[in-house]
Enzyme design. Sequence first.
Site, mmCIF file in Angstrom:
data_model
loop_
_atom_site.group_PDB
_atom_site.id
_atom_site.type_symbol
_atom_site.label_atom_id
_atom_site.label_comp_id
_atom_site.label_asym_id
_atom_site.label_seq_id
_atom_site.Cartn_x
_atom_site.Cartn_y
_atom_site.Cartn_z
ATOM 1 N N LYS A 1 0.873 -1.353 -0.106
ATOM 2 C CA LYS A 1 0.075 0.021 0.030
ATOM 3 C C LYS A 1 0.740 1.245 -0.064
ATOM 4 O O LYS A 1 0.326 2.325 -0.947
ATOM 5 C CB LYS A 1 -0.731 0.043 1.299
ATOM 6 C CG LYS A 1 -2.242 -0.350 1.204
ATOM 7 C CD LYS A 1 -3.050 -0.346 2.285
ATOM 8 C CE LYS A 1 -3.377 -1.555 2.702
ATOM 9 N NZ LYS A 1 -4.264 -1.634 3.996
ATOM 10 N N ASP B 1 -11.941 2.865 4.310
ATOM 11 C CA ASP B 1 -12.300 1.603 4.026
ATOM 12 C C ASP B 1 -14.075 1.571 3.806
ATOM 13 O O ASP B 1 -14.507 0.522 3.681
ATOM 14 C CB ASP B 1 -11.988 0.484 5.405
ATOM 15 C CG ASP B 1 -10.422 0.066 5.301
ATOM 16 O OD1 ASP B 1 -10.079 -0.098 4.150
ATOM 17 O OD2 ASP B 1 -9.919 -0.221 6.098
ATOM 18 N N GLN C 1 -5.412 -1.649 10.000
ATOM 19 C CA GLN C 1 -5.182 -2.886 9.295
ATOM 20 C C GLN C 1 -5.503 -4.104 10.248
ATOM 21 O O GLN C 1 -5.012 -4.152 11.198
ATOM 22 C CB GLN C 1 -3.483 -3.017 9.014
ATOM 23 C CG GLN C 1 -3.270 -4.195 7.908
ATOM 24 C CD GLN C 1 -3.522 -4.206 6.849
ATOM 25 O OE1 GLN C 1 -3.552 -3.436 6.107
ATOM 26 N NE2 GLN C 1 -4.268 -5.417 6.531
#
Length: 284
Positions: free
Chosen positions: A52, A119, A96
Amino acid sequence: MATIIDGRAYAKEINRETKQRVDRLKKRGIIPKMAVVLVGDDPASKIYTRTKQKKAKALGISCQLLRYPAAVSQAELTAEIERLNADQTVNAIMVQEPLPAHIDNMALVGRIAPEKDVDGFHPVNVGKLYNNFPGNYPISCTPRGIMMALDHYQVPIAGADVVIVGRSILVGRPLQSLFINRDATVTMCGRKTPHLLNRLRQADIVVVAAGKPNWITGDDLKQGSVVIDVGINRLADGKLVGDVDFVSASQVAGTITPVPGGVGPLTVAVMEAQTVDLTEWQHE
Ligand code: NAD
């Protein structure tokens, strides 16, 4: 032979556009920034986070990694989220997964400012999607990427019979809303769904996100159907496969995603694009 949805090629297109949008923001003195909270030493999470960061850098997005030991407390992580919420230079926040068992992830996600929730897991954003609210809000990246790919490959959605296998917060549930909001008829399946394979055989669009390697074969599909394989499974020999047996399914399906190279690359590209969305919306 089916049309193969090339996730890598489409992700490149999304990234090109993201880069142009980042360049436009930079001309206004704005650098999009995401903050990733990583807890513990899970090797897969470390690799995923590094990917990422690398992709973000290539697109001109700033990516701050906040690492915590596995023994970190809920209160410490909540305080970090609050700090990031208040930090005007941070546009996107993500935590995460997986998190250690003593951390309540839902409670943590609920503390992220909804306008920085890259998200799309915050209950406010989930609720907006569920009720098809107008306006801008983040959406879970894998489902959003799937819908973008279907549009990119001109798959008709309105009126389609869709069967989704897997009801996770990450994939199945938001995807159900996205399809319903586009006038599809959706059947949601889980472990206790009777006659699951028969249902698949009726579907125009099948999405499988169960985590069961090579499970769905060509015999379980309608001729010409669209098959989206979300599963990522590593076999004992190290090979990466989906939930769908690609060889037999691609003989029956009209359109299909491979694993690897299908949904996976889209998820990452959408996450970077959504970081830029959040940045733009915050500066509107
Ligand atoms: P999850 O474990 O949270 O949920 C799995 C769902 O599948 C559950 O609702 C469960 O009821 C259902 N399920 C499992 N076995 C089943 C069976 N035999 N019959 C019917 N339903 C069954 O999983 P998740 O986070 O949604 O991930 C699912 C898969 O997708 C995993 O392989 C994961 O690695 C992969 N994934 C890929 C991406 C991507 O970007 N490609 C993103 C997220 C998840």
